[in-house]
Design a protein around this motif. Structure first.
Motif, mmCIF file in Angstrom:
data_model
loop_
_atom_site.group_PDB
_atom_site.id
_atom_site.type_symbol
_atom_site.label_atom_id
_atom_site.label_comp_id
_atom_site.label_asym_id
_atom_site.label_seq_id
_atom_site.Cartn_x
_atom_site.Cartn_y
_atom_site.Cartn_z
ATOM 1 N N ALA A 197 0.824 -1.211 0.000
ATOM 2 C CA ALA A 197 0.000 0.000 0.000
ATOM 3 C C ALA A 197 0.858 1.261 0.000
ATOM 4 O O ALA A 197 0.500 2.265 -0.619
ATOM 5 C CB ALA A 197 -0.927 0.003 1.212
ATOM 6 N N PHE A 198 1.997 1.218 0.674
ATOM 7 C CA PHE A 198 2.877 2.378 0.743
ATOM 8 C C PHE A 198 3.810 2.487 -0.474
ATOM 9 O O PHE A 198 4.596 3.419 -0.565
ATOM 10 C CB PHE A 198 3.723 2.338 2.011
ATOM 11 N N GLY A 199 3.728 1.513 -1.379
ATOM 12 C CA GLY A 199 4.562 1.576 -2.573
ATOM 13 C C GLY A 199 5.992 1.144 -2.358
ATOM 14 O O GLY A 199 6.881 1.548 -3.110
ATOM 15 N N VAL A 200 6.240 0.299 -1.354
ATOM 16 C CA VAL A 200 7.581 -0.239 -1.141
ATOM 17 C C VAL A 200 7.967 -1.084 -2.358
ATOM 18 O O VAL A 200 7.146 -1.848 -2.866
ATOM 19 C CB VAL A 200 7.629 -1.092 0.145
ATOM 20 N N PRO A 201 9.193 -0.961 -2.876
ATOM 21 C CA PRO A 201 9.605 -1.745 -4.048
ATOM 22 C C PRO A 201 9.341 -3.240 -3.856
ATOM 23 O O PRO A 201 9.486 -3.781 -2.749
ATOM 24 C CB PRO A 201 11.108 -1.454 -4.150
ATOM 25 N N ALA A 202 8.956 -3.893 -4.950
ATOM 26 C CA ALA A 202 8.590 -5.315 -4.892
ATOM 27 C C ALA A 202 9.727 -6.174 -4.342
ATOM 28 O O ALA A 202 9.475 -7.191 -3.681
ATOM 29 C CB ALA A 202 8.179 -5.800 -6.281
ATOM 30 N N ALA A 259 3.331 10.601 5.123
ATOM 31 C CA ALA A 259 2.939 11.908 4.595
ATOM 32 C C ALA A 259 2.570 11.800 3.115
ATOM 33 O O ALA A 259 1.599 12.416 2.656
ATOM 34 C CB ALA A 259 4.060 12.910 4.794
ATOM 35 N N ARG A 260 3.319 11.015 2.377
ATOM 36 C CA ARG A 260 3.017 10.832 0.951
ATOM 37 C C ARG A 260 1.668 10.142 0.759
ATOM 38 O O ARG A 260 0.888 10.521 -0.115
ATOM 39 C CB ARG A 260 4.126 10.006 0.293
ATOM 40 N N SER A 261 1.382 9.147 1.584
ATOM 41 C CA SER A 261 0.110 8.435 1.473
ATOM 42 C C SER A 261 -1.067 9.338 1.810
ATOM 43 O O SER A 261 -2.088 9.342 1.122
ATOM 44 C CB SER A 261 0.113 7.212 2.401
#
Length: 351
Positions: A36-41, A90-92
């Motif tokens: 959900a936070f966009g952590v690299p795969a 903050a980005r989310s």
């Protein structure tokens, strides 16, 4: 250096240890939060869901026990970790994504918000002060050994205040999002309580009607009224707000096809999105048959302030619940409805 400034490394250490200990049993939720936070795969692996909480516990213990250069290394790493947490949260929030951070395991189930940002900002500042204030490298044990009775009283008072603030940020629940507009559903039921009747909805006289002018666009570009999409087929409808690029929307959009198949003729799912048809077709093709576009007016009416969100619409054209947020909550609600349908089918006489 004032002796009570030792509160900074102590506070950060306690938060890290608590976060790691509470997060460790919640490995699947940690992986969902990574996505959900966009952590690299490459980092969204089972081992990282174990390594992160263990690392937090070790880092917290190091802040409490080490001194000298080793303490400064631990304090610096703590500052970087808190700053990283602050950045992704903050980005989310800026993207209006309803992300469950799993920051404190089962104690933190609400989506991240401005409160989360302020909490993480405070912890980042505390970690930074624990690094740069002169004399901190003496280490926590040495500093505590120098305490007077007055110092201990100040430390306890500050610690209690800080912990109460953190606890308050964890247990605070968001205010209802659709309580103040013409589309408010203050008299409607909660999504999770809808479980009765052939339409799975009780007391329809207490609910507001879907407006007759809320328009969506079908996949072929035709305008469709939301009211007609619900009333003409006479089906209980789960209205889901989601979009491509929202990390926590992915687990929901990827299940739309399967949920629709399992519902059969008992109910339907309508996905309202601001994404393009091409992006939905490319990323979530199984959701395309249930997806409608140009969702701005519908989103504003229901005050769906973040994605993913979902609410329940009755087959008679009334609004049966307020929006609920987050992939885990939506999945749970849909599964509850599916279980209710299964129970009804099993209860029907076999011809």
């Amino acid at each position: 250096m004032l002796p009570t400034l030792v509160i900074f490394p102590v506070l950060v250490a306690c938060v890290l240890i608590a976060s790691g200990a509470l997060k460790l049993p919640q490995r699947s939720r940690t992986l969902q939060s990574f996505a959900a936070f966009g952590v690299p795969a490459a980092l969204r692996k089972p081992w990282t869901a174990v390594a992160l909480p263990i690392g937090e516990i070790i880092l917290g213990a190091a802040l409490l026990l080490l001194s000298g250069p080793a303490y400064l290394v631990a304090a610096s790493l703590s500052t970087l970790l808190m700053a990283a947490y602050l950045t992704v949260v903050a980005r989310s929030v800026a993207k209006r994504q309803a992300v469950d951070c799993n920051c404190f395991g089962a104690l933190s189930t609400e989506p991240v918000s401005q409160i989360t940002i302020w909490r993480n900002a405070g912890l980042t500042v505390a970690a930074l002060l624990a690094t740069v204030i002169p004399g901190m490298a003496l280490g926590v044990p040495t500093q505590l050994a120098l305490f007077s009775l007055g110092d201990w009283m100040w430390l306890v008072a500050i610690a209690i205040t800080a912990l109460l603030g953190i606890i308050a940020s964890l247990v605070k629940t968001p205010a209802p999002t659709a309580a103040s507009t013409a589309g408010a559903v203050s008299s409607g039921q909660d999504f999770e309580l809808v479980e009765q009747g052939p339409d799975l909805i009780s007391d329809p006289s207490a609910r507001d009607m879907i407006p007759h002018n809320l328009e969506l666009v079908s996949g072929d570009g035709s305008p469709e009224l939301l009211y007609n999409l619900v009333v003409i087929p006479r089906k209980t409808t789960i209205l889901i707000f989601a979009r491509v690029g929202c990390g926590s929307c992915g687990p929901v959009l990827s299940q739309i096809g399967d949920w629709s198949r399992r519902m059969g003729d008992d109910a339907q799912i309508i996905v309202a999105t601001s994404s393009s048809r091409a992006s939905i077709k490319k990323s979530y093709p199984s959701a395309l048959p249930s997806t409608y576009f140009g969702a701005k007016a519908v989103t504003e009416y229901f005050e769906a302030e973040a994605t993913p969100a979902a609410l329940l619409l009755a087959a008679d054209g009334t609004i049966a619940s307020a929006p609920e947020y987050g992939s885990e909550v939506i999945t749970e609600r849909v599964e509850q409805l599916l279980a209710s349908f299964d129970a009804q089918r099993q209860a029907q006489p076999q011809g």
